[in-house]
Design an enzyme around this catalytic site. Structure first.
Site, PDB file in Angstrom:
ATOM      1  N   SER A 226       0.274   4.426  -3.959  1.00  8.16           N
ATOM      2  CA  SER A 226       0.968   4.107  -2.695  1.00  8.16           C
ATOM      3  C   SER A 226       2.434   3.849  -3.026  1.00  8.16           C
ATOM      4  O   SER A 226       2.776   3.523  -4.174  1.00  8.16           O
ATOM      5  CB  SER A 226       0.350   2.839  -2.091  1.00  8.16           C
ATOM      6  OG  SER A 226       1.163   2.325  -1.062  1.00  8.16           O
TER       7      SER A 226
ATOM      8  N   TYR B  67      -2.999  -6.061  -2.607  1.00 11.66           N
ATOM      9  CA  TYR B  67      -3.014  -4.611  -2.390  1.00 11.66           C
ATOM     10  C   TYR B  67      -1.894  -3.921  -3.187  1.00 11.66           C
ATOM     11  O   TYR B  67      -2.133  -2.966  -3.932  1.00 11.66           O
ATOM     12  CB  TYR B  67      -2.876  -4.292  -0.895  1.00 11.66           C
ATOM     13  CG  TYR B  67      -2.780  -2.809  -0.644  1.00 11.66           C
ATOM     14  CD1 TYR B  67      -3.895  -1.994  -0.805  1.00 11.66           C
ATOM     15  CD2 TYR B  67      -1.569  -2.215  -0.289  1.00 11.66           C
ATOM     16  CE1 TYR B  67      -3.809  -0.625  -0.611  1.00 11.66           C
ATOM     17  CE2 TYR B  67      -1.476  -0.845  -0.093  1.00 11.66           C
ATOM     18  CZ  TYR B  67      -2.599  -0.051  -0.262  1.00 11.66           C
ATOM     19  OH  TYR B  67      -2.514   1.302  -0.084  1.00 11.66           O
TER      20      TYR B  67
HETATM   21  N1  LIG Z   1      -2.974   4.611   5.231  1.00 10.02           N
HETATM   22  C1  LIG Z   1      -1.932   4.213   4.544  1.00 10.02           C
HETATM   23  O1  LIG Z   1      -0.915   3.732   5.098  1.00 10.02           O
HETATM   24  C2  LIG Z   1      -1.910   4.378   3.040  1.00 10.02           C
HETATM   25  C3  LIG Z   1      -0.668   4.391   2.365  1.00 10.02           C
HETATM   26  C4  LIG Z   1      -0.656   4.534   0.992  1.00 10.02           C
HETATM   27  C5  LIG Z   1      -1.840   4.674   0.279  1.00 10.02           C
HETATM   28  N2  LIG Z   1      -3.026   4.668   0.951  1.00 10.02           N
HETATM   29  C6  LIG Z   1      -4.263   4.785   0.174  1.00 10.02           C
HETATM   30  O2  LIG Z   1      -4.966   5.934   0.584  1.00 10.02           O
HETATM   31  C7  LIG Z   1      -6.351   5.773   0.275  1.00 10.02           C
HETATM   32  C8  LIG Z   1      -7.179   6.194   1.493  1.00 10.02           C
HETATM   33  O3  LIG Z   1      -6.915   5.301   2.557  1.00 10.02           O
HETATM   34  P1  LIG Z   1      -6.826   5.784   4.068  1.00 10.02           P
HETATM   35  O4  LIG Z   1      -5.443   5.552   4.528  1.00 10.02           O
HETATM   36  O5  LIG Z   1      -7.401   7.136   4.220  1.00 10.02           O
HETATM   37  O6  LIG Z   1      -7.717   4.665   4.769  1.00 10.02           O
HETATM   38  P2  LIG Z   1      -9.145   4.735   5.468  1.00 10.02           P
HETATM   39  O7  LIG Z   1      -9.159   5.751   6.540  1.00 10.02           O
HETATM   40  O8  LIG Z   1      -9.462   3.311   5.796  1.00 10.02           O
HETATM   41  O9  LIG Z   1     -10.107   5.248   4.303  1.00 10.02           O
HETATM   42  C9  LIG Z   1     -10.490   4.406   3.250  1.00 10.02           C
HETATM   43  C10 LIG Z   1     -11.676   5.020   2.538  1.00 10.02           C
HETATM   44  O10 LIG Z   1     -12.046   4.127   1.466  1.00 10.02           O
HETATM   45  C11 LIG Z   1     -13.455   3.993   1.479  1.00 10.02           C
HETATM   46  N3  LIG Z   1     -13.868   2.673   1.025  1.00 10.02           N
HETATM   47  C12 LIG Z   1     -13.427   1.466   1.489  1.00 10.02           C
HETATM   48  N4  LIG Z   1     -14.165   0.475   0.959  1.00 10.02           N
HETATM   49  C13 LIG Z   1     -15.076   1.068   0.146  1.00 10.02           C
HETATM   50  C14 LIG Z   1     -16.142   0.580  -0.650  1.00 10.02           C
HETATM   51  N5  LIG Z   1     -16.444  -0.732  -0.716  1.00 10.02           N
HETATM   52  N6  LIG Z   1     -16.887   1.466  -1.364  1.00 10.02           N
HETATM   53  C15 LIG Z   1     -16.619   2.786  -1.299  1.00 10.02           C
HETATM   54  N7  LIG Z   1     -15.633   3.313  -0.541  1.00 10.02           N
HETATM   55  C16 LIG Z   1     -14.886   2.461   0.183  1.00 10.02           C
HETATM   56  C17 LIG Z   1     -13.855   4.143   2.949  1.00 10.02           C
HETATM   57  O11 LIG Z   1     -15.187   4.622   3.032  1.00 10.02           O
HETATM   58  P3  LIG Z   1     -16.402   3.754   3.640  1.00 10.02           P
HETATM   59  O12 LIG Z   1     -15.831   2.784   4.629  1.00 10.02           O
HETATM   60  O13 LIG Z   1     -17.294   4.786   4.247  1.00 10.02           O
HETATM   61  O14 LIG Z   1     -17.019   3.098   2.460  1.00 10.02           O
HETATM   62  C18 LIG Z   1     -12.878   5.190   3.456  1.00 10.02           C
HETATM   63  O15 LIG Z   1     -13.397   6.477   3.361  1.00 10.02           O
HETATM   64  C19 LIG Z   1      -6.535   4.300  -0.097  1.00 10.02           C
HETATM   65  O16 LIG Z   1      -6.608   4.195  -1.505  1.00 10.02           O
HETATM   66  C20 LIG Z   1      -5.267   3.645   0.398  1.00 10.02           C
HETATM   67  O17 LIG Z   1      -4.914   2.503  -0.347  1.00 10.02           O
HETATM   68  C21 LIG Z   1      -3.091   4.533   2.317  1.00 10.02           C
END
Ligand SMILES: NC(=O)c1ccc[n+]([C@@H]2O[C@H](COP(=O)([O-])OP(=O)(O)OC[C@H]3O[C@@H](n4cnc5c(N)ncnc54)[C@H](OP(=O)(O)O)[C@@H]3O)[C@@H](O)[C@H]2O)c1
Length: 277
Positions: free
Chosen positions: A151, A164
Site C-alpha cells: 500500500s 495497518y
Molecule cells: N482499498 C484500499 O484503499 C487499499 C489500498 C491499498 C492497499 N490495499 C490492500 O489491497 C488488498 C485487498 O483489499 P481490498 O481493497 O480489495 O479490500 P476488500 O474488498 O475488503 O478485500 C479484502 C480481501 O481480504 C480477504 N480477507 C480479509 N480477512 C481475511 C481472513 N481472515 N482470511 C482470509 N482472507 C481474508 C477478504 O476475503 P474474505 O472476507 O472472504 O475472507 C477479501 O477478499 C489488501 O491487502 C489491502 O490492504 C487496499
C-alpha cells in the site's frame, strides 16, 4: 523507470499454468480473477479466502479453498488443498502467487479492539509469510512469481491506521528483501502499492466513504492491470498512480518523525471533514 502502458497483459501471464490468489472474494482480488479470466482463460486460479468469489462462467477455472487466515492451522490445511489441486489438474508449469488478502482498522490504538489489531498482523503479515514459505519450494521447482499487495501506507507511519500502515511497511520491505534473495532462483517478486482504492476495505476499516483526497484514488480493476503490467516489466515495486508516486517519493526522503506528524494531520483532517459533512 516509467511503466510501459503498452506492455501486454497477456505477456505477463503467458508463461504461467496456475495462479494462487488470496482474497479473491471481493475488491482487488476479485478484479484479479476477472482480468485473468479475460486475458488467459486457460489458467487454473486457486483462491483462498473465507467467502467464495461469487463468479460463475463456463470458462472460469476457479477453485475456491475456504480459509480464515486469523485461525491457527487453517493456512497449512489450505496449502495442502491447493497443492493437491495443482498436482491433479496442473502438475507442470509456472505458478503465480498473489498475496492480496488484508484489512485495516481506523482509530487511535488506545481505543482499538486489540484482537482486531492482532488479526491485522495475522492476515496482512503472518499469512503472507506462511503461504509464501510453504509454497516457495513448489514455485522454485516449477518456476514462478510472487505479487504482494502492499500500500502507499507503507512509505510513512500512519497514525490512526498505525497497525495497518506498519503491516504494509513490512509487506514492502519483506518483498524487496525476498526479491534479492531469490534473484537467481527463477522466482520474481513484485510489491504493489495501491493508493486509496474503491473497494469494501474503507467501510470495514471504519473510514468514511468518499473521504479520499482528490486524484490519489483508483478502482480495483486499475490496480489489477497495473500489477500485471509491472510483473511483465519485472519491476520490483509499483506505486499505483502518478500522484501517489510523487507522494511516496517525498515520504521516503523526509524524516519519519515529520511524515508521521504530517500523516496524523492529513488522516485526521480527512476523517473529521467527513464527520462534519
Ligand atoms: N482499498 C484500499 O484503499 C487499499 C489500498 C491499498 C492497499 N490495499 C490492500 O489491497 C488488498 C485487498 O483489499 P481490498 O481493497 O480489495 O479490500 P476488500 O474488498 O475488503 O478485500 C479484502 C480481501 O481480504 C480477504 N480477507 C480479509 N480477512 C481475511 C481472513 N481472515 N482470511 C482470509 N482472507 C481474508 C477478504 O476475503 P474474505 O472476507 O472472504 O475472507 C477479501 O477478499 C489488501 O491487502 C489491502 O490492504 C487496499
Amino acid at each position: 523507470m516509467l511503466l510501459d502502458a503498452n506492455t501486454s497483459l497477456s505477456e505477463a501471464l503467458k508463461d504461467f499454468a496456475a495462479v494462487i490468489l488470496t482474497g479473491g472474494s471481493s475488491g482487488i482480488g476479485k478484479s484479479f480473477i476477472k482480468l485473468i479470466e479475460k486475458v488467459q482463460p486457460t489458467l487454473v486460479i486457486c483462491n483462498l479466502s473465507r467467502r467464495s468469489p461469487d463468479m460463475f462462467s463456463v470458462e472460469l477455472k476457479l477453485r475456491h479453498v475456504p480459509c480464515d487466515f486469523s485461525q491457527e492451522g487453517e493456512i497449512l490445511q489450505g496449502v495442502e488443498s491447493i497443492l493437491s489441486i495443482l498436482n491433479r489438474e496442473v502438475p507442470e508449469g509456472r505458478v503465480l502467487l498473489i498475496n492480496n488478502s488484508g484489512y485495516g482498522s481506523f482509530g487511535r490504538f488506545l481505543e482499538a479492539d486489540l484482537s482486531n489489531e492482532l488479526g491485522i498482523i495475522d492476515v496482512n503479515i503472518r499469512a503472507m509469510v506462511e503461504l509464501t514459505g510453504r509454497l516457495l519450494p513448489t514455485l522454485k521447482a516449477r518456476g514462478g512469481a510472487i505479487i504482494n499487495i502492499a500500500s502507499t501506507a507503507a512509505f510513512q507511519p500512519t497514525p490512526l491506521l498505525a497497525t495497518y500502515g506498519a503491516s504494509k511497511a513490512f509487506v514492502l520491505h519483506w518483498s524487496l528483501a525476498l526479491r534479492e534473495e531469490l534473484k537467481s532462483s527463477g522466482v520474481h517478486v513484485l510489491a504493489v502499492c495501491p493508493g486509496p482504492t474503491s473497494t469494501g476495505f474503507g467501510s470495514r476499516a471504519g473510514v468514511k466513504s468518499g473521504s479520499v483526497p482528490g486524484g490519489v484514488g483508483h478502482g480495483p480493476d486499475d490496480v489489477a492491470k497495473i500489477s500485471l503490467r509491472a510483473l511483465a516489466a519485472r519491476r520490483a515495486v509499483v506505486v499505483c498512480g502518478w500522484k501517489n508516486r510523487i507522494l511516496a517519493t517525498f515520504s521516503s526522503l523526509l524524516p519519519k518523525t515529520w511524515t508521521s506528524a504530517l500523516a496524523l494531520r492529513l488522516i485526521g483532517r480527512v476523517q473529521s471533514a467527513k464527520d462534519n459533512a
